[in-house]
Design a protein around this motif. Sequence first.
Motif, short mmCIF file in Angstrom:
data_model
loop_
_atom_site.label_atom_id
_atom_site.label_comp_id
_atom_site.label_asym_id
_atom_site.label_seq_id
_atom_site.Cartn_x
_atom_site.Cartn_y
_atom_site.Cartn_z
N ALA A 28 -6.03 -12.41 -6.87
CA ALA A 28 -5.38 -11.13 -6.60
C ALA A 28 -4.29 -10.89 -7.63
O ALA A 28 -3.50 -11.78 -7.91
N LYS A 30 -0.85 -9.99 -9.34
CA LYS A 30 0.54 -10.05 -8.89
C LYS A 30 1.14 -8.65 -9.04
O LYS A 30 1.16 -8.10 -10.13
N LEU A 31 1.63 -8.12 -7.93
CA LEU A 31 2.10 -6.74 -7.86
C LEU A 31 3.57 -6.69 -7.47
O LEU A 31 3.96 -7.28 -6.45
N TYR A 75 -3.82 -8.01 -3.27
CA TYR A 75 -2.67 -8.17 -4.15
C TYR A 75 -1.85 -9.36 -3.70
O TYR A 75 -1.79 -9.68 -2.52
N GLN A 111 1.25 -6.11 -12.37
CA GLN A 111 1.21 -4.68 -12.11
C GLN A 111 2.47 -4.26 -11.38
O GLN A 111 3.14 -5.09 -10.74
N GLN A 170 -10.10 -0.04 -5.43
CA GLN A 170 -10.10 -1.26 -6.24
C GLN A 170 -11.48 -1.84 -6.40
O GLN A 170 -12.27 -1.92 -5.56
#
Length: 170
Positions: A28, A30-31, A75, A111, A170
């Motif tokens: 996932a 990294k946000l 995420y 992101q 997504q």
Amino acid sequence: AGRCSIGLLWCCAVLMPAYALCAAVPLAPKLAVFEFELQDESASASPSGDDSAELAALNSATAEAKKTLAESGKYSLVDTGGAEGEAVKTRSLRNCDGCDAKIALRLGAEQSLVGVIVKVNQISYAVEIRIRDAATGKVLLVRRGVLLGGPTEWSSGVRSVIKREVLTSQ
């Protein structure tokens, strides 16, 4: 020696396909989810924007966005508590021409997400969610939704837009 070889073969036969499957599943991204911001376009817009009910609603919308994104598993959230910069402090990342991407990159994110509640009038709002690539600053996703009701409805509206518009794309 024969039993050890059979055991080794069994381990390889059972574990290798599982390892290959895990290696094929992407991690996932990294946000960094920054605090939601308010853009008041109503006729009664106050220049100070110091409405404590609206600030509490923005904080609640941010918390709901983080919770919904984290629970999705799509995420991996990065802590933005250490984010620095005037645009972070004044909740004006929407106007900084992509500076959120650079800040997210410094925080270790891949992101960034900037959410904006747009106040059209006392009962009509919109939400905009923008995700950028932290390394390039390129906008990856922009999604909008209409929110009806007052600030108490922002959290549920943000959750709905994320589930319906962000996570499905997504």
